[in-house]
Design a protein around this motif. Structure first.
Motif, short mmCIF file in Angstrom:
data_model
loop_
_atom_site.label_atom_id
_atom_site.label_comp_id
_atom_site.label_asym_id
_atom_site.label_seq_id
_atom_site.Cartn_x
_atom_site.Cartn_y
_atom_site.Cartn_z
N THR A 150 0.86 -1.19 0.00
CA THR A 150 0.00 0.00 0.00
C THR A 150 0.89 1.23 0.00
O THR A 150 2.07 1.16 0.36
CB THR A 150 -0.92 0.05 1.25
OG1 THR A 150 -0.11 0.03 2.42
CG2 THR A 150 -1.90 -1.11 1.26
N LEU A 186 -3.95 6.42 -9.98
CA LEU A 186 -3.04 7.25 -9.19
C LEU A 186 -2.83 8.54 -9.93
O LEU A 186 -2.78 8.57 -11.16
CB LEU A 186 -1.70 6.51 -9.03
CG LEU A 186 -1.81 5.14 -8.38
CD1 LEU A 186 -0.52 4.36 -8.56
CD2 LEU A 186 -2.17 5.26 -6.91
N ARG A 243 -1.50 4.01 -13.92
CA ARG A 243 -1.68 2.68 -13.35
C ARG A 243 -0.28 2.14 -13.12
O ARG A 243 0.60 2.27 -13.98
CB ARG A 243 -2.43 1.75 -14.30
CG ARG A 243 -2.60 0.34 -13.79
CD ARG A 243 -3.41 -0.51 -14.75
NE ARG A 243 -2.71 -0.71 -16.00
CZ ARG A 243 -1.99 -1.80 -16.29
NH1 ARG A 243 -1.88 -2.77 -15.42
NH2 ARG A 243 -1.38 -1.90 -17.45
N LEU A 268 -2.07 -0.93 -8.74
CA LEU A 268 -2.80 0.21 -8.20
C LEU A 268 -3.28 1.05 -9.37
O LEU A 268 -2.49 1.43 -10.26
CB LEU A 268 -1.91 1.04 -7.26
CG LEU A 268 -1.35 0.30 -6.05
CD1 LEU A 268 -0.45 1.20 -5.23
CD2 LEU A 268 -2.47 -0.25 -5.18
N HIS A 269 -4.56 1.35 -9.39
CA HIS A 269 -5.19 2.09 -10.49
C HIS A 269 -5.48 3.53 -10.07
O HIS A 269 -5.61 3.84 -8.89
CB HIS A 269 -6.51 1.43 -10.89
CG HIS A 269 -6.35 0.05 -11.41
ND1 HIS A 269 -6.05 -0.22 -12.72
CD2 HIS A 269 -6.43 -1.15 -10.79
CE1 HIS A 269 -5.96 -1.53 -12.89
NE2 HIS A 269 -6.18 -2.11 -11.73
#
Length: 135
Positions: free
Chosen positions: A33, A133, A113, A130-131
């Motif tokens: 994360t 951003l 991404r 992670l999408h």
């Protein structure tokens, strides 16, 4: 002779015997994360939190690569040299590491991404995507 289920066995010791046992370690499972974000000119410094959510340790964990797909006008690259050695991560533990991105400000903001590739010894591999951003 051995009897019992696959996870256990009973051995009758009525004479000298040799016993061989093969053990499989519990697997680790890495998760990632973004803990914090800080701007520094044309760069963005992220603190990543990498956790082991598995039942076993991840030995010699590494952040191997970050694949970036920008959606917008700015070009984004990784300034931190990769791969990055993370050490051993016990089950339930986590570590925090800084990663610097070359990510200039743009109008409208550039979205991206990112696919993070993590690994460890004993064929451990994790991929985290992670999408959406943006900066």
């Amino acid at each position: 002779s051995c009897t019992g289920p696959a996870n256990g066995a009973t051995v009758t010791m009525d004479a000298p015997k040799s016993i061989v046992a093969n053990f499989t370690p519990y697997p680790g499972m890495l998760a990632l994360t973004i803990q914090s974000k800080m701007d520094s000119g044309q760069q963005r410094i992220w603190t990543l939190n990498i956790s082991n959510l598995g039942q076993g340790p991840v030995i010699n964990a590494r952040l191997n690569n970050i694949a970036i797909t920008p959606i917008g006008t700015a070009q984004i690259s990784i300034a931190t040299p990769l791969p990055l050695a993370l050490g051993n991560i016990p089950p339930g533990a986590s570590i925090s590491i800084p990663v610097t991105l070359n990510w200039p400000l743009s109008t409208p903001p550039t979205r991206a991404r990112m696919v993070f590739s993590l690994s460890g010894d004993f064929n451990h591999a994790s991929t985290v995507t992670l999408h959406d951003l943006f900066r």
